[in-house]
Design an enzyme around this catalytic site. Structure first.
Site, short mmCIF file in Angstrom:
data_model
loop_
_atom_site.label_atom_id
_atom_site.label_comp_id
_atom_site.label_asym_id
_atom_site.label_seq_id
_atom_site.Cartn_x
_atom_site.Cartn_y
_atom_site.Cartn_z
CD GLU A 11 -2.91 -1.29 2.26
OE1 GLU A 11 -4.14 -1.33 2.13
OE2 GLU A 11 -2.36 -1.41 3.37
CG ASP A 196 -11.85 -8.35 0.09
OD1 ASP A 196 -12.82 -8.41 0.85
OD2 ASP A 196 -10.81 -7.70 0.36
N1 ADE Z 1 -8.84 -5.12 3.68
C1 ADE Z 1 -9.13 -5.58 2.45
N2 ADE Z 1 -10.19 -6.40 2.46
C2 ADE Z 1 -10.59 -6.47 3.76
C3 ADE Z 1 -11.61 -7.18 4.41
N3 ADE Z 1 -12.44 -7.99 3.74
N4 ADE Z 1 -11.72 -7.02 5.74
C4 ADE Z 1 -10.87 -6.21 6.42
N5 ADE Z 1 -9.89 -5.55 5.85
C5 ADE Z 1 -9.74 -5.66 4.51
#
Ligand code: ADE
Length: 228
Positions: A11, A196
Site C-alpha cells: 500500500e 474483495d
Molecule cells: N482489507 C481488504 N479487504 C478487507 C476485508 N475484507 N476485511 C478487512 N480488511 C480488509
C-alpha cells in the site's frame, strides 16, 4: 508536511518510489520516510495492520512531523452492491465497528469520551478525490468506512456493517487514524480501493487483487498530493 499512511508494504511501495530527497527514521518499529513528492513535503509510513499500529503511526506523524493533513491509502472489502473490485471508496466518515459498550446501554460503535459513532473526515479532500476518480475513469463512492481488528469475510458480517453503520467499505485502520486526527484537529481522508467482496471468497480475492488495486490507490493519492 502531508502524512500518508498505508498498512501493508504494497500500500505504500509505489508512493515511496516517487519520493525525492529521502530521509528515514524508525520510531516504535515503524519506518517514516520523509521526502518530496511533486515538490510537496510528505512523510510516508507503513503502519502495520490493525487499529493500534495505525494509531501509533498517526499520532507520531502529528507530534514528530507536524503534519497538516493525513491521507490513508489502501485496499478494503466492499460492503455495498454499489462498489466492486477495483472501485474506490472515499471516506465521508469512519467508524470503529468493534467498539461496543452496548452492555452498558450505549449504541454499538459509540466512542466514549468524544461520544461519536461516526468520526468525521474532511469533505474537501473527499471532493478532490472524487474529481480525480471521475477524471481517471475509476468508479467511486463517498460514504462511511468501517474499521475493526478483523478481516471481514462473511455475508452476514458484511450486511450487518452496512445496516448498522451504512458503511460502504470495511478495513482495519482508517477508523483509528480518524480517531487520532479528530482529537488532534488534523484533517484526514481515507482512500480505499476494493480488493474483495468481504464475503466467503474474500481471502482468495484479496490475495489475487491486493497488489493491483493498491497501485490504483497510490496513483489517486499521488494525484491528490499534486492538488494540495
Ligand atoms: N482489507 C481488504 N479487504 C478487507 C476485508 N475484507 N476485511 C478487512 N480488511 C480488509
Amino acid at each position: 508536511m502531508i502524512g500518508i499512511i498505508g498498512a501493508m508494504a504494497v500500500e505504500v511501495a509505489e508512493l515511496k518510489k516517487l519520493l525525492q530527497d529521502v530521509k528515514v527514521d524508525c520510531i516504535s518499529g515503524i519506518e517514516f520516510v520523509q521526502g518530496t513528492l511533486n515538490g510537496k513535503d510528505v512523510v510516508v509510513a507503513q503502519s502495520g495492520v490493525g487499529k493500534v499500529f495505525a494509531a501509533i503511526c498517526a499520532q507520531t506523524m502529528i507530534l514528530k512531523y507536524g503534519v497538516s493533513t493525513i491521507i490513508n491509502s489502501g485496499v478494503a472489502g466492499t460492503l455495498t452492491d454499489q462498489l466492486h473490485i477495483g472501485d474506490v471508496a472515499i471516506s465521508t466518515g469512519c467508524v470503529e465497528h468493534d467498539m461496543d459498550t452496548s452492555a452498558l446501554g450505549d449504541p454499538v460503535g459509540l466512542i466514549s469520551g468524544i461520544n461519536l459513532i461516526t468520526l468525521p473526515t474532511d469533505p474537501k479532500l473527499a471532493e478532490l478525490i472524487s474529481d480525480i476518480c471521475d477524471a481517471s475513469g475509476y468508479r467511486s463512492l463517498r460514504g462511511v468506512i468501517a474499521t475493526g481488528d478483523q478481516f471481514i469475510c462473511s455475508t452476514e458480517k458484511r450486511q450487518w456493517l452496512n445496516k448498522e453503520f451504512q458503511a460502504i467499505a470495511g478495513e482495519m485502520e482508517s477508523g483509528s487514524i480518524a480517531h487520532v486526527c479528530y482529537v488532534n484537529n488534523c484533517p484526514f481522508v481515507a482512500i480505499r480501493v476494493i480488493s474483495d467482496e468481504a464475503s466467503g471468497k474474500a481471502p482468495e480475492d484479496f490475495s489475487s487483487f491486493v497488489v493491483e488495486v493498491a497501485k490504483i490507490s497510490s496513483s489517486i493519492t499521488q494525484k491528490l498530493i499534486e492538488k494540495l
